[in-house]
Design a protein around this motif. Structure first.
Motif, PDB file in Angstrom:
ATOM      1  N   GLY A   5      36.470 -21.729  53.751  1.00  0.00           N
ATOM      2  CA  GLY A   5      35.724 -22.945  53.417  1.00  0.00           C
ATOM      3  C   GLY A   5      35.882 -23.292  51.942  1.00  0.00           C
ATOM      4  N   LEU A   6      35.834 -22.280  51.084  1.00  0.00           N
ATOM      5  CA  LEU A   6      36.040 -22.498  49.651  1.00  0.00           C
ATOM      6  C   LEU A   6      37.457 -23.001  49.381  1.00  0.00           C
ATOM      7  CD1 LEU A   6      34.972 -22.234  46.747  1.00  0.00           C
ATOM      8  CD2 LEU A   6      35.750 -19.835  46.777  1.00  0.00           C
ATOM      9  N   THR A   7      38.434 -22.464  50.107  1.00  0.00           N
ATOM     10  CA  THR A   7      39.815 -22.916  49.969  1.00  0.00           C
ATOM     11  C   THR A   7      39.920 -24.415  50.230  1.00  0.00           C
ATOM     12  OG1 THR A   7      40.702 -20.777  50.682  1.00  0.00           O
ATOM     13  CG2 THR A   7      42.160 -22.679  50.883  1.00  0.00           C
ATOM     14  N   VAL A   8      39.383 -24.846  51.350  1.00  0.00           N
ATOM     15  CA  VAL A   8      39.473 -26.261  51.730  1.00  0.00           C
ATOM     16  C   VAL A   8      38.728 -27.138  50.731  1.00  0.00           C
ATOM     17  CG1 VAL A   8      38.887 -27.948  53.520  1.00  0.00           C
ATOM     18  CG2 VAL A   8      39.834 -25.716  54.164  1.00  0.00           C
ATOM     19  N   GLY A  54      34.311  -5.103  56.493  1.00  0.00           N
ATOM     20  CA  GLY A  54      34.053  -4.466  57.780  1.00  0.00           C
ATOM     21  C   GLY A  54      33.691  -5.455  58.867  1.00  0.00           C
ATOM     22  N   GLU A  55      32.599  -5.204  59.537  1.00  0.00           N
ATOM     23  CA  GLU A  55      32.156  -6.067  60.643  1.00  0.00           C
ATOM     24  C   GLU A  55      31.703  -7.445  60.168  1.00  0.00           C
ATOM     25  OE1 GLU A  55      32.454  -5.351  63.819  1.00  0.00           O
ATOM     26  OE2 GLU A  55      33.339  -3.399  63.314  1.00  0.00           O
ATOM     27  N   ARG A  56      31.548  -7.626  58.874  1.00  0.00           N
ATOM     28  CA  ARG A  56      31.150  -8.934  58.335  1.00  0.00           C
ATOM     29  C   ARG A  56      32.361  -9.796  57.977  1.00  0.00           C
ATOM     30  NH1 ARG A  56      29.008  -7.859  53.361  1.00  0.00           N
ATOM     31  NH2 ARG A  56      29.994  -5.811  53.392  1.00  0.00           N
ATOM     32  N   THR A  57      33.549  -9.362  58.415  1.00  0.00           N
ATOM     33  CA  THR A  57      34.778 -10.051  58.026  1.00  0.00           C
ATOM     34  C   THR A  57      34.783 -11.514  58.439  1.00  0.00           C
ATOM     35  OG1 THR A  57      36.165  -8.064  57.964  1.00  0.00           O
ATOM     36  CG2 THR A  57      37.272 -10.150  58.414  1.00  0.00           C
ATOM     37  N   ARG A  58      34.356 -11.820  59.646  1.00  0.00           N
ATOM     38  CA  ARG A  58      34.399 -13.209  60.099  1.00  0.00           C
ATOM     39  C   ARG A  58      33.559 -14.118  59.192  1.00  0.00           C
ATOM     40  NH1 ARG A  58      35.951 -14.733  65.101  1.00  0.00           N
ATOM     41  NH2 ARG A  58      35.397 -12.679  65.950  1.00  0.00           N
ATOM     42  N   GLY A  59      32.383 -13.661  58.821  1.00  0.00           N
ATOM     43  CA  GLY A  59      31.545 -14.448  57.927  1.00  0.00           C
ATOM     44  C   GLY A  59      32.191 -14.649  56.571  1.00  0.00           C
ATOM     45  N   TRP A  60      32.812 -13.598  56.048  1.00  0.00           N
ATOM     46  CA  TRP A  60      33.528 -13.718  54.770  1.00  0.00           C
ATOM     47  C   TRP A  60      34.699 -14.687  54.888  1.00  0.00           C
ATOM     48  CZ3 TRP A  60      32.703 -12.395  49.834  1.00  0.00           C
ATOM     49  CH2 TRP A  60      31.686 -11.480  49.561  1.00  0.00           C
ATOM     50  N   GLY A 109      41.550 -14.323  51.937  1.00  0.00           N
ATOM     51  CA  GLY A 109      41.258 -14.438  53.354  1.00  0.00           C
ATOM     52  C   GLY A 109      42.369 -13.899  54.228  1.00  0.00           C
ATOM     53  N   TYR A 110      43.595 -14.414  54.033  1.00  0.00           N
ATOM     54  CA  TYR A 110      44.669 -13.980  54.932  1.00  0.00           C
ATOM     55  C   TYR A 110      45.050 -12.528  54.706  1.00  0.00           C
ATOM     56  CZ  TYR A 110      48.350 -15.052  51.337  1.00  0.00           C
ATOM     57  OH  TYR A 110      49.149 -15.099  50.221  1.00  0.00           O
ATOM     58  N   ASP A 111      44.930 -12.027  53.469  1.00  0.00           N
ATOM     59  CA  ASP A 111      45.305 -10.633  53.244  1.00  0.00           C
ATOM     60  C   ASP A 111      44.220  -9.671  53.711  1.00  0.00           C
ATOM     61  OD1 ASP A 111      47.634  -9.172  52.180  1.00  0.00           O
ATOM     62  OD2 ASP A 111      46.146  -8.241  50.862  1.00  0.00           O
ATOM     63  N   THR A 112      42.994 -10.149  53.810  1.00  0.00           N
ATOM     64  CA  THR A 112      41.953  -9.335  54.444  1.00  0.00           C
ATOM     65  C   THR A 112      42.280  -9.127  55.911  1.00  0.00           C
ATOM     66  OG1 THR A 112      40.224 -10.084  52.906  1.00  0.00           O
ATOM     67  CG2 THR A 112      39.507  -9.242  55.041  1.00  0.00           C
ATOM     68  N   ILE A 113      42.693 -10.203  56.579  1.00  0.00           N
ATOM     69  CA  ILE A 113      43.109 -10.076  57.981  1.00  0.00           C
ATOM     70  C   ILE A 113      44.244  -9.064  58.093  1.00  0.00           C
ATOM     71  CG2 ILE A 113      44.153 -11.293  59.927  1.00  0.00           C
ATOM     72  CD1 ILE A 113      42.692 -13.821  58.990  1.00  0.00           C
ATOM     73  N   TYR A 114      45.242  -9.181  57.209  1.00  0.00           N
ATOM     74  CA  TYR A 114      46.379  -8.272  57.234  1.00  0.00           C
ATOM     75  C   TYR A 114      45.938  -6.830  57.007  1.00  0.00           C
ATOM     76  CZ  TYR A 114      50.907  -6.249  55.971  1.00  0.00           C
ATOM     77  OH  TYR A 114      52.030  -5.458  55.923  1.00  0.00           O
ATOM     78  N   ALA A 115      45.022  -6.610  56.072  1.00  0.00           N
ATOM     79  CA  ALA A 115      44.618  -5.257  55.696  1.00  0.00           C
ATOM     80  C   ALA A 115      43.863  -4.540  56.802  1.00  0.00           C
ATOM     81  CB  ALA A 115      43.771  -5.298  54.422  1.00  0.00           C
ATOM     82  N   HIS A 116      43.331  -5.274  57.772  1.00  0.00           N
ATOM     83  CA  HIS A 116      42.632  -4.617  58.878  1.00  0.00           C
ATOM     84  C   HIS A 116      43.579  -3.783  59.737  1.00  0.00           C
ATOM     85  CE1 HIS A 116      38.370  -5.517  58.861  1.00  0.00           C
ATOM     86  NE2 HIS A 116      38.637  -6.729  58.406  1.00  0.00           N
ATOM     87  N   VAL A 157      39.866 -18.005  62.113  1.00  0.00           N
ATOM     88  CA  VAL A 157      38.537 -17.392  62.102  1.00  0.00           C
ATOM     89  C   VAL A 157      38.021 -17.202  63.522  1.00  0.00           C
ATOM     90  CG1 VAL A 157      36.131 -17.726  61.411  1.00  0.00           C
ATOM     91  CG2 VAL A 157      37.972 -18.303  59.814  1.00  0.00           C
ATOM     92  N   TRP A 158      38.260 -18.189  64.361  1.00  0.00           N
ATOM     93  CA  TRP A 158      37.803 -18.125  65.753  1.00  0.00           C
ATOM     94  C   TRP A 158      38.532 -17.033  66.531  1.00  0.00           C
ATOM     95  CZ3 TRP A 158      40.637 -20.076  70.226  1.00  0.00           C
ATOM     96  CH2 TRP A 158      39.906 -19.999  71.404  1.00  0.00           C
ATOM     97  N   ARG A 159      39.814 -16.842  66.262  1.00  0.00           N
ATOM     98  CA  ARG A 159      40.626 -15.913  67.034  1.00  0.00           C
ATOM     99  C   ARG A 159      40.573 -14.472  66.529  1.00  0.00           C
ATOM    100  NH1 ARG A 159      42.560 -14.676  70.581  1.00  0.00           N
ATOM    101  NH2 ARG A 159      44.833 -14.645  70.484  1.00  0.00           N
ATOM    102  N   VAL A 160      40.213 -14.261  65.277  1.00  0.00           N
ATOM    103  CA  VAL A 160      40.385 -12.943  64.684  1.00  0.00           C
ATOM    104  C   VAL A 160      39.597 -11.864  65.422  1.00  0.00           C
ATOM    105  CG1 VAL A 160      38.474 -13.122  63.009  1.00  0.00           C
ATOM    106  CG2 VAL A 160      40.500 -11.728  62.468  1.00  0.00           C
TER     107      VAL A 160
END
Length: 317
Positions: free
Chosen positions: A245-248, A233-239, A207-214, A279-282
């Motif tokens: 959620g899986l992490t928690v 891509g544009e489905r990043t927020r859903g992923w 999750g966090y490295d996907t944000i970084y890779a953008h 997720v809300w801010r990305v």
């Protein structure tokens, strides 16, 4: 023959390095390229490597009825995280030196810019790995075996961006290994809880490295580097919702399996809230925001660790 670690190097600044950092102001000029090679001016990398170790150590202590994790183990994990994160970055830059030379953000890194030769980088890698080995040898036989088992995935990770859209998953396999190490060092064995913690940390890392890779997706597309950022891509927020959620869920299962008290779950709730905020801010088209959200995972780690330590302190009463 000149010592490869004492040769003067160019003092040019890496494009994506932190400006004004002690690594570029206090260190001798000859040493600064090595600091940049190890990313000493960007501590978020070793924080993210350290957190699974500290979480696991704290969880093992709490579950065993101890008030706090072994302080010496925490110090060793800190030293090891800094050394091995630096070694990993050095190895990554050796493997990726031709790719880095084609990307605007990375072509000024020490190897492609000529500040450090390949031979010098190899010597520096060996030095950092030696420090990591010395740390590992202090953790007991079981943890030593566990540590050596991680080397395979660490070695292949830099190559994965060439062959799969999921290099972040391989980063997770490597960066999350501390979830096994902390428990293994404390108890000399593994159990269900650290395995669940490890799996959850892998999802967190993706999750966090996907944000970084953008930040690099346009350059990555040009040079053919693959990533979950490009895949989602544009489905990043859903992923991200699914991955976080899986992490928690997996972290919660690890807490249940260990039998910890309510303060640990309170820490997990705060951690979950922080991930939800990300997720809300990305905004995947805002590189600066993506970098800030990525770095904020250091704070998320503190929240969970604080809950685990606070829960352990109840054993004093």
């Amino acid at each position: 023959m000149t010592d490869p670690l004492s040769s003067p190097s160019a003092s040019g600044i890496v494009a994506d390095a932190v400006r004004g950092h002690w690594a570029d102001t206090i260190l001798p000029v000859w040493m600064r390229p090595y600091a940049r090679l190890a990313r000493w001016e960007r501590p978020i990398g070793w924080w993210l490597l350290l957190w699974p170790c500290w979480w696991s150590a704290a969880l093992a202590a709490d579950g065993a009825g101890r008030a706090w994790p072994n302080p010496w183990h925490l110090v060793l994990f800190l030293i090891g995280a800094v050394a091995m994160r630096g070694a990993g970055c050095t190895w990554n830059d050796l493997v990726d030196r031709e790719i880095d030379d084609k990307v605007a953000r990375t072509r000024s890194r020490p190897i492609p810019s000529g500040q450090v030769s390949v031979r010098q980088a190899q010597a520096f890698l060996a030095l950092q790995a030696f420090v990591g080995l010395m740390v590992l040898l202090q953790l007991g036989g079981f943890a030593i075996v566990l540590g050596f088992l991680s080397l395979g995935v660490v070695a292949i990770y830099p190559f994965m961006k060439r062959y799969t859209d999921w290099p972040q998953a391989f980063l997770g396999l490597a960066f999350s290994w501390g979830a096994l190490m902390g428990w293994g060092a404390a108890r000399g064995e593994l159990a269900l809880a650290p395995v669940l913690l490890y799996l959850g940390a892998i999802a967190w890392t993706i999750g966090y490295d996907t944000i970084y890779a953008h930040q690099d997706k346009e350059d990555d597309a040009i040079v053919g580097v693959r990533s979950t950022a490009r895949l989602f891509g544009e489905r990043t927020r859903g992923w991200l919702i699914g991955l976080y959620g899986l992490t928690v869920a997996l972290f919660g299962a690890a807490l249940v399996a260990t039998g910890v008290g309510p303060l640990a779950f309170l820490g997990l709730a705060g951690f979950a809230g922080h991930l939800g905020w990300q997720v809300w801010r990305v905004d995947i088209d805002d590189p600066d925001l993506c970098l800030r959200l990525f770095r904020s995972n250091r704070d998320a780690g503190w929240i969970l660790f604080a809950g685990l330590v606070a829960d352990g302190l109840r054993h004093l009463f």
